[in-house]
Scaffold this active site. Structure first.
Site, PDB file in Angstrom:
ATOM      1  N   ARG A 198      -6.976   0.402   0.701  1.00 56.80           N
ATOM      2  CA  ARG A 198      -8.130   0.643   1.578  1.00 56.80           C
ATOM      3  C   ARG A 198      -8.339   2.129   1.836  1.00 56.80           C
ATOM      4  O   ARG A 198      -9.429   2.660   1.632  1.00 56.80           O
ATOM      5  CB  ARG A 198      -7.911  -0.099   2.894  1.00 56.80           C
TER       6      ARG A 198
ATOM      7  N   ASP B 148       0.806  -1.228   0.000  1.00 61.72           N
ATOM      8  CA  ASP B 148       0.000   0.000   0.000  1.00 61.72           C
ATOM      9  C   ASP B 148       0.835   1.272   0.000  1.00 61.72           C
ATOM     10  O   ASP B 148       0.307   2.354  -0.259  1.00 61.72           O
ATOM     11  CB  ASP B 148      -0.929   0.008   1.217  1.00 61.72           C
TER      12      ASP B 148
ATOM     13  N   GLN C 235      -1.637  -9.001  -7.446  1.00 59.11           N
ATOM     14  CA  GLN C 235      -0.791  -7.811  -7.435  1.00 59.11           C
ATOM     15  C   GLN C 235       0.273  -7.863  -6.345  1.00 59.11           C
ATOM     16  O   GLN C 235       1.315  -7.227  -6.460  1.00 59.11           O
ATOM     17  CB  GLN C 235      -1.634  -6.546  -7.301  1.00 59.11           C
TER      18      GLN C 235
END
Length: 404
Positions: free
Chosen positions: A190, A142, A296
């Site tokens: 997220r 992320d 991914q």
């Protein structure tokens, strides 16, 4: 803190394509320094249950294979520790296990929550007078860890998404314009849109034809504007491409989510299908939606060489710092060295970055539904290089599968 001779390493949270490169760096450096290395099976679960294994010596060839293997070689877990003032039981168990194995240092390889755990364990060890070195090794696809130029794992996941989008876009453009068409890719992300934003790099090949729309959790937008932008792309090219982060919101609510897991963790997913449905219903487009999901973060066949090298280096550095015994309660931060265009490691106080999220910068968001090209100055250097992936029979990857 005294001489460090026995170390335990644990993997935590979601996987990346290069977390085992960090594990390989830890093992290689521990071997070089003559330290005894243990690993916890399934992260914090193993640490609390006393399920530790002695890591055997590995050859250079085995370490290279391990470093290119996806998943977590020792297993992982998502398990946070409570405030010790509220519930000290997990800490009692942890310190009993570490004392039983005569462990001097704990290396914890994870993201935001895991780095917060590093700070918690370090603080509680100091409060109890236990001589334990605790060091965090960063990772997360992320890219939302503070205190580091990038999070190991992000460049490789970004590289996979960019390439997949490029390939799908060229496929889409191959058909004659016989009605509106659309391709929607939903990435992980997220609360932070770093992965979805990364697909902007496809414009280096596709120029202004991709992606037409990027939707991030950090963006504020409305459905009417999105459909108008999509309609304009279709009018110009005959098709529209959209990249949306799973955590994209509309009017403060997620576009979609799959439900609440047992530990009250909201599982997101479905944002791509929501937007695809709008394009189908409002514009009459023939729509295909791709959800790379685990692909991914597991695509070890297409890692960034920079990501692989730095992931190994943060593992090595953590062992070196533990052996020196001069740092504890810190995370290994990655710093860009402009003088050499390389990377150096810097200690970051885990308490200042744990459980904090680095959102995609507002200065890099270009309305409507685009990110600024200045972002590519940050991103593109992280994608460079094509490491040679070890291959075995039939041309398939020769992943490291030895049960450690």
């Amino acid at each position: 803190m005294g001489a460090i001779r026995r170390i335990v390493y644990a993997q935590s949270g979601g996987m990346t394509a290069v977390i085992n490169a960090s594990a390989a760096g830890v093992i290689a450096e521990a071997q070089r320094r003559g330290l005894t290395l243990f690993a916890a099976r399934y992260g914090m679960h193993g640490l609390l249950a006393g399920d530790l294994i002695a890591v055997p010596p590995l050859s250079a060839e085995q370490l290279q294979r391990l470093s290119h293997t996806p998943g977590g070689i020792f297993g992982t877990a998502r398990r946070d520790l409570p405030d010790p003032e509220i519930d000290a039981t997990p800490y009692d168990l942890l310190f009993q296990v570490l004392a039983h194995y005569d462990i001097d240092a704990l290396l914890y390889n994870g993201g935001n929550g895991s780095i917060a755990t590093v700070a918690q364990i370090d603080r509680e060890a100091k409060r109890r007078g236990i001589p334990l070195t605790v060091i965090g090794i960063p990772k997360t696809i992320d890219n939302d860890l503070e205190g580091t130029h990038f999070s190991p794992g992000y460049p490789s996941a970004a590289r996979y998404l960019i390439t997949s989008f490029l390939e799908a876009s060229l496929d889409l453009a191959s058909f004659p314009a016989k009605g509106a068409r659309a391709f929607v890719m939903e990435t992980m992300g997220r609360n932070a849109g770093w992965l979805a934003a990364a697909v902007k790099a496809a414009s280096a090949v596709l120029a202004d034809e991709g992606p037409h729309l990027i939707v991030l959790p950090e963006m504020r937008w409305d459905k009417t504007a999105l459909l108008a932008a999509a309609d304009a792309a279709i009018a110009r090219t005959g098709y529209c491409t959209v990249v949306v982060a799973e955590g994209a919101t509309l009017d403060g609510e997620p576009l979609a989510y799959q439900g609440v897991e047992k530990r009250r963790y909201v599982q997101l997913g479905g944002a791509g299908s929501v937007i695809g449905g709008w394009l189908r219903d409002a514009l009459g487009a023939k729509v295909h939606v791709a959800v790379p999901d685990y692909l991914q973060r597991a695509a070890a066949h297409w890692v960034s060489a920079v990501d692989h090298r730095v992931a190994w280096q943060v593992g090595e550095t953590a062992v070196a710092w533990a052996d020196e015994g001069t740092r504890s309660g810190v995370m290994v931060g990655v710093v860009r060295d402009p003088a050499t265009s390389g990377w150096r490691m810097e200690a970051v106080d885990a308490a200042t970055v744990g459980n904090r999220e680095r959102r995609f910068p507002a200065s890099w968001i270009a309305a409507p539904f685009q990110v600024d090209s200045a972002f590519l100055d940050y991103l593109l250097p992280l994608l460079e290089g094509c490491p040679q992936i070890p291959c075995g029979a039939h041309g398939l990857p020769d992943f490291f599968r030895s049960p450690l």
